[in-house]
Scaffold this active site. Structure first.
Site, short mmCIF file in Angstrom:
data_model
loop_
_atom_site.label_atom_id
_atom_site.label_comp_id
_atom_site.label_asym_id
_atom_site.label_seq_id
_atom_site.Cartn_x
_atom_site.Cartn_y
_atom_site.Cartn_z
CG HIS A 18 -43.91 43.78 20.57
ND1 HIS A 18 -43.65 42.74 21.72
CD2 HIS A 18 -42.64 45.08 20.42
CE1 HIS A 18 -42.34 43.18 21.79
NE2 HIS A 18 -41.79 44.30 21.16
CG HIS A 33 -40.66 46.84 18.79
ND1 HIS A 33 -40.56 47.30 20.17
CD2 HIS A 33 -41.26 48.43 18.01
CE1 HIS A 33 -41.64 48.71 19.77
NE2 HIS A 33 -40.87 48.58 19.24
CG ASP A 47 -37.66 43.06 20.43
OD1 ASP A 47 -37.46 43.91 19.17
OD2 ASP A 47 -37.66 43.00 21.27
CG HIS A 106 -42.80 46.95 24.43
ND1 HIS A 106 -41.48 47.79 24.67
CD2 HIS A 106 -42.05 46.62 23.50
CE1 HIS A 106 -40.04 48.18 24.28
NE2 HIS A 106 -41.52 47.17 23.45
CG ASN A 166 -37.87 50.77 22.11
OD1 ASN A 166 -37.96 52.38 21.81
ND2 ASN A 166 -37.65 50.06 20.99
#
Length: 249
Positions: free
Chosen positions: A101, A103, A105, A164, A195
């Site tokens: 995804h 993000h 990280d 998420h 988050n």
């Protein structure tokens, strides 16, 4: 006086940089078996270092990574260290990276992978969101459910629904019975939802239940953060969602 102030400024800068370096631990690689490893890099979350997991999959035709190291648009040291570890320890080229995804990280190290000639793929939505966040875009080639093989190792990339993020996918290794849940799945060590900036709390539970049906034979479930030693992380995620919902009432 001016010279003294200048010296004090540089001294503080050096101390600050040393402190930052000390705060962020180095790469950790943990074998799940002879073919699959968890790579753990660290980013700063809430002012403290926090671990982020990905996979290293060893095949007959080279290495497949799942997610980059936790990097930023200005610092890709974690992914560079990850590539160095693969080269020094597995002695095979990295053929592909799947990002789960958009993000930092997960996609933060794409530019470093591209420099090394590594192909990076994900879904069209993740590709779009990566650009909006200021990162390089993965190739938008993955449909919502697809299985392909590299070096006789089947790899399934699956979108179970929003949670998420709107674009979170998971990776299933059927030969290994390993499910990489990414940040959609919370570790049993987690006490909160983390988050929630891009989260869909209304659909997250349905997506987890979908995973529980699709991958009920999983022997190992690796979450995006923290430990993976307990296979109850899917059920734990549902419990955290329930607690979060009750606290909001």
């Amino acid at each position: 006086m001016r010279i003294l102030l200048t010296l004090l400024f540089f001294l503080r800068l050096i101390v600050s940089l040393q402190a930052q370096s000390a705060q962020r631990p180095e790469l950790v690689v943990t074998p799940l078996n002879k073919q699959v490893f968890v790579h753990t890099t660290y980013g700063m979350y809430g002012g403290t270092p926090f671990p982020s997991n990905g996979l290293i999959i060893k095949t007959e035709d080279g290495i497949v990574l799942v997610d980059t190291g936790w990097d930023t648009d200005t610092n890709t040291d974690n992914t560079r260290e990850l590539l160095r570890w693969v080269s020094n320890n597995l002695h095979q080229p990295v053929r592909l990276c799947i990002v789960t995804h958009a993000h930092e990280d997960r996609v933060g190290g794409i530019s470093e992978l591209r420099k090394a000639g590594v192909r990076v793929v994900s879904t069209p939505l993740t590709a779009q969101k990566s650009i909006k966040l200021g990162f390089e875009s993965p190739e938008a080639v993955l449909p919502n459910d697809t299985t392909f093989s590299i070096g006789n190792e089947p790899i399934r990339c699956y979108f179970p629904g929003q949670g998420h993020t709107p674009d979170n996918i998971v990776v299933w290794l059927p030969n290994q019975k390993i499910l990489y849940g990414g940040c959609l799945v919370k570790s049993v060590a987690a006490f909160g939802m983390g988050n929630l900036t891009d989260a869909n709390l209304n659909e997250w539970g349905n997506s987890i239940q979908n995973l529980m049906i699709q991958f009920k034979s999983a022997r190992i479930v690796v979450p995006g953060h923290q430990e993976w030693t307990d296979t109850q992380s899917l059920a734990h995620t549902l419990q955290l969602l329930k607690k979060h919902g009750e606290a909001k009432k």
